[in-house]
Design an enzyme around this catalytic site. Structure first.
Site, PDB file in Angstrom:
ATOM      1  N   SER A 188      -5.038  -0.087   5.231  1.00  0.00           N
ATOM      2  CA  SER A 188      -3.764  -0.431   4.618  1.00  0.00           C
ATOM      3  C   SER A 188      -2.776   0.741   4.613  1.00  0.00           C
ATOM      4  O   SER A 188      -2.462   1.265   5.667  1.00  0.00           O
ATOM      5  CB  SER A 188      -4.031  -0.967   3.217  1.00  0.00           C
ATOM      6  OG  SER A 188      -2.983  -1.797   2.864  1.00  0.00           O
ATOM      7  N   LYS A 192      -1.740   3.125   7.711  1.00  0.00           N
ATOM      8  CA  LYS A 192      -0.415   3.486   8.250  1.00  0.00           C
ATOM      9  C   LYS A 192      -0.396   4.995   8.506  1.00  0.00           C
ATOM     10  O   LYS A 192       0.098   5.474   9.538  1.00  0.00           O
ATOM     11  CB  LYS A 192       0.707   3.121   7.258  1.00  0.00           C
ATOM     12  CG  LYS A 192       0.744   1.657   6.812  1.00  0.00           C
ATOM     13  CD  LYS A 192       1.902   1.405   5.834  1.00  0.00           C
ATOM     14  CE  LYS A 192       1.696   0.305   4.820  1.00  0.00           C
ATOM     15  NZ  LYS A 192       1.504  -1.047   5.267  1.00  0.00           N
ATOM     16  N   TRP A 279      -0.102 -11.107   4.739  1.00  0.00           N
ATOM     17  CA  TRP A 279       0.881 -10.104   4.327  1.00  0.00           C
ATOM     18  C   TRP A 279       0.959  -8.965   5.360  1.00  0.00           C
ATOM     19  O   TRP A 279       2.012  -8.416   5.626  1.00  0.00           O
ATOM     20  CB  TRP A 279       0.468  -9.580   2.946  1.00  0.00           C
ATOM     21  CG  TRP A 279       1.413  -8.649   2.254  1.00  0.00           C
ATOM     22  CD1 TRP A 279       1.153  -7.357   1.894  1.00  0.00           C
ATOM     23  CD2 TRP A 279       2.734  -8.921   1.786  1.00  0.00           C
ATOM     24  NE1 TRP A 279       2.229  -6.818   1.232  1.00  0.00           N
ATOM     25  CE2 TRP A 279       3.221  -7.753   1.155  1.00  0.00           C
ATOM     26  CE3 TRP A 279       3.572 -10.049   1.834  1.00  0.00           C
ATOM     27  CZ2 TRP A 279       4.494  -7.662   0.594  1.00  0.00           C
ATOM     28  CZ3 TRP A 279       4.842  -9.955   1.272  1.00  0.00           C
ATOM     29  CH2 TRP A 279       5.288  -8.783   0.660  1.00  0.00           C
ATOM     30  N   HIS A 329      -7.742  -8.934   2.393  1.00  0.00           N
ATOM     31  CA  HIS A 329      -7.325  -7.562   2.652  1.00  0.00           C
ATOM     32  C   HIS A 329      -8.339  -6.580   2.049  1.00  0.00           C
ATOM     33  O   HIS A 329      -8.470  -6.479   0.830  1.00  0.00           O
ATOM     34  CB  HIS A 329      -5.961  -7.384   1.985  1.00  0.00           C
ATOM     35  CG  HIS A 329      -5.327  -6.069   2.262  1.00  0.00           C
ATOM     36  ND1 HIS A 329      -4.894  -5.711   3.519  1.00  0.00           N
ATOM     37  CD2 HIS A 329      -5.041  -5.018   1.441  1.00  0.00           C
ATOM     38  CE1 HIS A 329      -4.353  -4.494   3.452  1.00  0.00           C
ATOM     39  NE2 HIS A 329      -4.438  -4.065   2.210  1.00  0.00           N
TER      40      HIS A 329
HETATM   41  C1  GTR Z   1       0.516  -3.481  -0.384  1.00  0.00           C
HETATM   42  C2  GTR Z   1       1.578  -3.110   0.603  1.00  0.00           C
HETATM   43  C3  GTR Z   1       0.992  -3.029   1.970  1.00  0.00           C
HETATM   44  C4  GTR Z   1      -0.307  -2.278   2.014  1.00  0.00           C
HETATM   45  C5  GTR Z   1      -1.162  -2.483   0.782  1.00  0.00           C
HETATM   46  C6  GTR Z   1      -2.306  -1.491   0.564  1.00  0.00           C
HETATM   47  O1  GTR Z   1       0.972  -3.662  -1.651  1.00  0.00           O
HETATM   48  O2  GTR Z   1       2.586  -4.071   0.536  1.00  0.00           O
HETATM   49  O3  GTR Z   1       1.946  -2.490   2.869  1.00  0.00           O
HETATM   50  O4  GTR Z   1      -0.100  -0.929   2.239  1.00  0.00           O
HETATM   51  O5  GTR Z   1      -0.428  -2.442  -0.364  1.00  0.00           O
HETATM   52  O6  GTR Z   1      -2.186  -0.295   0.790  1.00  0.00           O
HETATM   53  O7  GTR Z   1      -3.359  -1.948   0.114  1.00  0.00           O
END
Ligand code: GTR
Length: 353
Positions: A188, A192, A279, A329
């Site tokens: 996540s 990045k 997402w 996720h």
């Molecule tokens: C979310 C965000 C994502 C992702 C995620 C994470 O809230 O919108 O871009 O980075 O967090 O890091 O788990």
């Protein structure tokens, strides 16, 4: 991406050759970023497999809740930094004993060790606490002079990525690590940062993007799932200010994320998604991996070798790998098993004359 500070130094705080019931040697190292007594620092946790002699390959990645969260191992020093209260076992932004092993499902330490891999991790908040004002106490401020960048010339994602390269600096000094076989991974937001670090620092032999989504592997110009505007609104500190110019105009971006992935060429790259993680835009992550392919071809490598989105849990690819799994996720054992197999395949190939 600034270079390392001239005064950086390493201190091994603790070494235990009989960790995890004899499976591992556990080392804990402080990276001090300057010579000063009160230098900004990061705490590194390293597990080395005991049954293999000689330099071993490694997976490296930052964690979300402090090193003590990756395994219940009581010997891991507890983080004393600011940690988000939404993490398990965190009270008043500090780790409690209840946070030990709270993220263990994301870090299959024993599986990696048994496969002859080392694991190295550090808490991302050591570089910059993940909130809008975190830059004030993070390295973007404390190292501003040494790094010669004003805090608003980069973002938290950049600071975390920078820290990944400093871990690599340490690994290059660690005799038991094969620093030519270090796979960088991230989930996540840390994913990045991992693709950004991997693009900037060619010492990482392999890069894994685990559901890195918007601002990571996912194509921004698809404008699907999380958008640039939403990303910058929720997390104004992650990216450099210029990114906000594209909040309402992703189609105006002169580049997109497949080009970021392509900067990792010709090194092996693995991208993965989860079906319920819309997402992060699984389709956009897949297409990004597809369209990084032409740059791999310039090096005589096959990237994914297909433009067809694979079925659930049917990994595809050559020098670029991809899978989509069921579920939400996260990063789980299934993800790691694919990353491990991918790393084994590529590192073995490299070993042949
Ligand atoms: C979310 C965000 C994502 C992702 C995620 C994470 O809230 O919108 O871009 O980075 O967090 O890091 O788990």
């Amino acid at each position: 991406m600034p270079d390392k500070p001239a005064g950086m130094r390493f201190k091994v705080r603790n070494e235990n050759k009989n960790a995890l019931g004899g499976l591992a040697t556990r080392k804990q190292i402080t990276i001090y970023f300057t010579q000063a007594v009160d230098a900004p620092s990061m705490e590194v946790l390293l597990y080395l497999p005991n049954h293999v002699s000689g330099p071993v390959p490694a997976f490296a990645g930052l964690n979300f809740s402090g090193n003590q969260s990756v395994h219940p191992d009581k010997g891991i020093f507890m983080s004393d930094r600011w940690i988000n209260n939404n993490q398990k076992g965190i009270q008043r932004n500090r780790a409690t004993e209840a946070s030990r092993g709270s993220q263990a499902s994301r870090w299959p330490v024993e599986t990696l060790l048994k496969n002859g891999f080392a694991l190295v991790t550090a808490y991302y908040g050591d570089l910059e606490p993940d909130h809008a004002d975190g830059w004030q106490t993070g390295i973007r401020t404390s190292l501003q002079q040494e790094l010669n960048l004003a805090p608003d010339q980069w973002g938290a994602i950049g600071a975390w990525a920078w820290g990944m390269s400093r871990i690599m600096d340490y690994l290059e000094t660690e005799k038991r690590i094969n620093s030519k076989q270090v796979a960088l991974t991230g989930l996540s937001r840390i994913g990045k940062a991992a693709v950004w670090a991997g693009a900037n620092d060619a010492r990482f032999a392999l890069v894994v993007s685990n559901e890195s989504g918007e601002g990571g592997a996912a194509l921004a110009r698809r404008n699907y799932g999380e958008t640039i505007a939403q990303l910058n609104r929720s997390f104004p500190h992650w990216f450099s200010p210029a990114y906000k110019n594209y909040n309402q105009a992703p189609d105006k971006l002169p580049v997109d994320q497949h080009q970021l992935l392509a900067l990792i060429a010709p090194r092996p790259l693995y991208v993965c998604s989860a079906a319920e993680d819309q997402w992060a835009d699984p389709q956009g992550e897949f297409l990004s991996a597809v369209h990084a392919g032409p740059v791999y071809q310039l090096y005589g490598k096959t990237g994914l070798g297909t433009a067809q989105m694979p079925a659930i849990e049917k990994p595809v690819g050559e020098t670029i790998g991809y899978h989509i799994r069921t579920g939400k996720h996260d990063i789980n054992l299934y993800d790691w098993q694919q990353h491990l197999a991918f790393a084994q395949k590529h590192f073995r190939k490299k070993a042949k004359p």
